[in-house]
Write a protein that holds these residues in place. Structure first.
Motif, PDB file in Angstrom:
ATOM      1  N   ASN A   1      25.537 -36.431  27.590  1.00 32.12           N
ATOM      2  CA  ASN A   1      24.548 -36.578  28.545  1.00 32.12           C
ATOM      3  C   ASN A   1      24.531 -37.679  29.593  1.00 32.12           C
ATOM      4  OD1 ASN A   1      23.070 -34.617  27.136  1.00 32.12           O
ATOM      5  ND2 ASN A   1      21.963 -35.889  25.952  1.00 32.12           N
TER       6      ASN A   1
ATOM      7  N   TYR B   1      21.913 -31.772  24.141  1.00 26.43           N
ATOM      8  CA  TYR B   1      20.846 -32.695  24.294  1.00 26.43           C
ATOM      9  C   TYR B   1      20.570 -33.507  23.183  1.00 26.43           C
ATOM     10  CZ  TYR B   1      20.622 -29.227  28.253  1.00 26.43           C
ATOM     11  OH  TYR B   1      20.854 -28.617  29.235  1.00 26.43           O
TER      12      TYR B   1
ATOM     13  N   CYS C   1      15.158 -28.414  20.143  1.00 25.09           N
ATOM     14  CA  CYS C   1      14.606 -28.371  21.606  1.00 25.09           C
ATOM     15  C   CYS C   1      14.603 -27.130  22.449  1.00 25.09           C
ATOM     16  CB  CYS C   1      15.381 -29.474  22.559  1.00 25.09           C
ATOM     17  SG  CYS C   1      17.131 -28.866  22.878  1.00 25.09           S
TER      18      CYS C   1
ATOM     19  N   ARG D   1      16.876 -25.591  23.921  1.00 27.77           N
ATOM     20  CA  ARG D   1      17.829 -25.200  24.875  1.00 27.77           C
ATOM     21  C   ARG D   1      18.774 -24.615  24.279  1.00 27.77           C
ATOM     22  NH1 ARG D   1      16.166 -30.717  27.937  1.00 27.77           N
ATOM     23  NH2 ARG D   1      16.058 -31.645  25.992  1.00 27.77           N
TER      24      ARG D   1
ATOM     25  N   SER E   1       7.760 -34.134  26.150  1.00 27.65           N
ATOM     26  CA  SER E   1       9.172 -34.392  26.847  1.00 27.65           C
ATOM     27  C   SER E   1       9.239 -34.292  28.249  1.00 27.65           C
ATOM     28  CB  SER E   1      10.020 -33.230  26.368  1.00 27.65           C
ATOM     29  OG  SER E   1       9.809 -32.108  26.988  1.00 27.65           O
ATOM     30  N   LYS E   2      10.027 -34.949  28.804  1.00 31.62           N
ATOM     31  CA  LYS E   2       9.971 -35.003  30.385  1.00 31.62           C
ATOM     32  C   LYS E   2       9.909 -33.743  31.012  1.00 31.62           C
ATOM     33  CE  LYS E   2      11.109 -38.252  33.910  1.00 31.62           C
ATOM     34  NZ  LYS E   2      11.829 -39.286  34.720  1.00 31.62           N
ATOM     35  N   SER E   3      10.696 -32.685  30.445  1.00 25.86           N
ATOM     36  CA  SER E   3      10.855 -31.506  30.951  1.00 25.86           C
ATOM     37  C   SER E   3       9.589 -30.911  30.964  1.00 25.86           C
ATOM     38  CB  SER E   3      11.950 -30.720  30.345  1.00 25.86           C
ATOM     39  OG  SER E   3      12.027 -30.671  29.199  1.00 25.86           O
ATOM     40  N   LYS E   4       8.923 -31.109  29.952  1.00 25.39           N
ATOM     41  CA  LYS E   4       7.498 -30.300  29.804  1.00 25.39           C
ATOM     42  C   LYS E   4       6.505 -31.129  30.816  1.00 25.39           C
ATOM     43  CE  LYS E   4       7.986 -28.454  24.952  1.00 25.39           C
ATOM     44  NZ  LYS E   4       7.654 -29.591  23.902  1.00 25.39           N
TER      45      LYS E   4
END
Ligand code: ME8
Length: 678
Positions: A58, A132, A149, A151, A297-300
């Motif tokens: 990452n 991740y 997660c 993904r 989470s940042k992506s959400k």
């Protein structure tokens, strides 16, 4: 107290550097800080470690995206994590980075020991890997998504070094049996025991597909797999191979979130057993802070950041909320609504209000000197408040006892029952409130013959505040230190020993200090809006912020330092100057802003309308002195938010002296409101 202080070593996880801390990470670090402060107040020599987990694919990807070498990328991130913990008042005693040379040495040494003892072999591994979470997912098929997660997983085959985890099934189960407190809370313990009973597969501990990792000496391109690397940081932080010299290993407590409990209670003790090193005493897994029932989470886009909350309500409010609202160990929902409600009810109305009532009465009735306890002294010895305080202290530090005098539970602080501890302290606060309501010192003050009784009542109340300062200090260290000082007590309340807290410790005669409210009440809706607005700014920073049109005579505190710098010599044309529309404005109202010490919120009549403008002059101008004053205002500046408060325009001030003290403009003749400055 023991002559040589007993050592206590605790850790938070070593956080990933691919993002910045949100409220979840803050939670674990706050809890660690509370335990650290509590243990120090019980006479321990404490070390608390946190740090950054800087290797892995990452980081390789993030650095590539940022166009910088990995080392540069992680150094910046580690600095940002460290700086935030410092800013929040929860700094590590040992901040460990997995790129530190001492850590590299420790990982290589641990590997060597495991290998020498026959627990490492070379093999091949093909599996489904979540890049991740840095973990192979057992039993996953190609094309599956990560169960944690969500993904996509990647199929990875490579030559690995394996750790013989399978050899540790029995030793681990025996260990859990012998040390029933090793995994906490109990539900997690049962989960882990059934997992280990189900059989353990050997574990790949090196990779050849990753470049950014600690090299396996003599076995390049093998680098250590992330958990063998990361977990070892706990040991590197307190001496690594020379851990015996410092004397903090084995750790007393690893605090983790429930996501990483398996790594800490299965892999980690197995690695240490294989190396014949001492195993930590306890791993405590807490639950999730959820946002709208989903993991942050940042992506959400649903992360909650600590800084905006702290700017608005103060760090103690955040600490109090995190520990009071959720039972430690369980999941909890985070909501600004609940946060602000708690703030106003328990802190502003509860403790804050009690403190200001008592201190104001001492100020008014005894010239600011804490009255002495009753002359006979009997009142103090048999005080009802005193015995309640002693009971609360006992519950926090020793626990409950049955009728035969046997302990049935450990103290709330020792068993990390923070919500219960705070509930007890706050029940005591309402008891003190009721005591005042009952005794009515404001009535006693009217009758000179009741002077002794009045002294007694206010002494008791002040002594209660002193006790609360000590008992609540681990959770709200800033407010309790301020309260301690207000009571005229010297030094650092954190240096007090809880065991030595006895009713009657206040001697009387202490000169109290009148300072602003401990927790000023906030408007519920406005507070939430301001926190959200500051969070929004932090999460979506404006792309290259345009330089303010008028940069020399600024009036906002934040720019004061820049304003004091020598004038820029670059010339502008008149057409540039005329872009700035300045008018005479008249200040109509002025007030301080909770959570922004430097700002005043003004409403200003600019002739055509009344504007709200924030100005960084609170440390130099009393709000009342400004009403009616005429000032120069830049009226065509794009509106923006300062500390979450809308500001529509800018008040012009000279910036004077090295600290850039703002001095407002004035007019020597009568000028019309709204007149343009040219
Ligand atoms: O797992 N609620 O690092 P990480 C509560 N580097 N706690 C939370 C949380 C939430 N919503 N989100 C995060 C790693 N946490 C590894 C650890 S240790 C040798 C290596 C906290 O940055 C919680 O403590 O993903 C969780 O275990 C940790 O942050 C995960 O941090």
């Amino acid at each position: 107290m023991p002559e040589k202080k007993e050592k206590f070593y605790l850790t938070t996880p070593i956080y990933y550097t691919n993002g910045l801390p949100h409220i979840g990470h803050t939670y674990t670090t706050v809890v660690a800080d509370v335990i650290r402060r509590y243990k120090r107040m019980r006479g321990y020599d404490v070390v608390m470690t946190t740090g950054t987990d800087e290797h892995g694919v990452n980081v390789e990807r993030a650095a590539k995206k940022a166009g910088v070498p990995e080392s540069e990328y992680v150094a910046k991130m580690a600095d940002a994590w460290r700086a935030l913990w410092d800013e929040l008042g929860i700094p590590a005693d040992e901040f460990v980075r997995t790129t530190d040379i001492n850590h590299v040495r420790t990982v290589q040494w641990l590997f060597k020991l495991c290998r020498e003892n026959g627990y490492v072999y070379k093999g091949h591994y093909t599996g489904q890997y979540c890049i991740y979470d840095n973990a192979f997912v057992n039993d996953a098929k190609p094309g599956d998504n990560c169960p944690d997660c969500g993904r996509p997983l990647e199929t990875v085959t490579e030559e690995n070094y394996f750790f013989k985890l399978s050899s540790f099934q029995k030793p681990l189960l025996d260990f859990y049996k012998k040390n029933p407190d090793f995994i906490q809370p109990d539900t997690r313990r049962n989960e882990i025991i059934s997992f280990v009973e189900g059989g353990l597969k050997d574990l790949s501990i090196t990779r050849t597909t990753i470049r950014w990792g600690i090299p396996v000496p003599g076995e390049e391109p093998h680098v250590f797999y992330v958990w063998f690397d990361a977990l070892t940081a706990y040991l590197s932080a307190v001496g690594g191979p020379e851990y015996e010299k410092r004397g903090y290993w084995p750790a007393d407590l690893h605090l983790v979130g429930k996501d990483i409990i398996r790594f800490h209670t299965v892999y980690w003790p197995a690695f240490l057993m294989a190396a014949m090193l001492p195993v930590p005493k306890q791993v405590w897994a807490h639950g999730w802070f959820l946002m709208d029932a989903a993991k942050m989470s940042k992506s959400k886009g649903n992360v909650v950041l600590p800084r905006p909350i702290v700017n608005m309500l103060g760090m103690d409010a955040l600490r109090y909320f995190l520990l009071r609202d959720v039972v430690f160990g369980q999941d909890g929902n985070f909501s600004y609504d609940a946060l602000v409600t708690r703030y106003n009810s328990d802190l502003a109305n509860g403790l804050g209000n009690l403190a200001s009532r008592v201190l104001t009465m001492i100020q008014n009735f005894f010239d600011g000197k804490v009255p002495s306890p009753s002359k006979a002294g009997a009142g103090v010895a048999y005080s009802t408040l005193g015995s309640s305080m002693t009971a609360v202290k006992g519950l926090l530090t020793e626990g409950a006892w049955d009728e035969a005098g046997k302990p049935t539970t450990k103290g709330y602080y020792d068993s990390l029952k923070f919500a219960a501890a705070l509930q007890e302290i706050w029940q005591f606060i309402s008891m003190v409130d009721n005591y005042l309501t009952q005794e009515k010192p404001w009535e006693l003050a009217k009758d000179p013959s009741k002077r002794d009784h009045l002294a007694e009542v206010l002494y008791e109340a002040a002594e209660a505040l002193r006790s609360i300062s000590v008992l609540a200090h681990p959770v709200i260290p800033n407010a309790t230190q301020i309260l301690w000082g207000k009571l005229g007590l010297p030094g650092d309340v954190g240096k007090q020993q809880m065991d030595e807290l006895n009713w009657g410790g206040l001697r009387g005669g202490e000169q109290i200090k009148a300072t602003p409210a401990l927790f000023p009440r906030v408007d519920h809706q406005e507070a939430i809006e301001r926190i959200e607005s500051m969070a929004n700014e932090e999460l979506n920073p404006p792309k290259a912020a345009p330089a303010p049109a008028v940069s020399a005579p600024v009036a906002t505190g934040a720019s004061a330092a820049a304003a004091a710098a020598p004038a820029v010599s670059e010339k502008i044309g008149i057409e540039d100057f005329t872009k700035v529309e300045m008018r005479v404005g008249q200040i109509k109202t002025a007030e301080r802003i909770v959570g922004a010490d430097k700002l005043l919120k003004l409403t200003v009549d600019i002739g055509t309308e009344i504007r709200q403008i924030c100005a960084g002059i609170a440390q130099y101008y009393e709000p009342e002195s400004l009403i009616g004053r005429k000032v120069a205002v830049v009226v065509n500046l794009a509106p923006r938010k300062l500390r979450g408060v809308e500001s529509n325009g800018m008040i012009v001030a000279a910036s004077v002296g090295p600290e850039g003290r703002p001095v407002l403009t004035g007019f020597h003749e009568e000028v019309e409101v709204g007149a343009r400055l040219k």
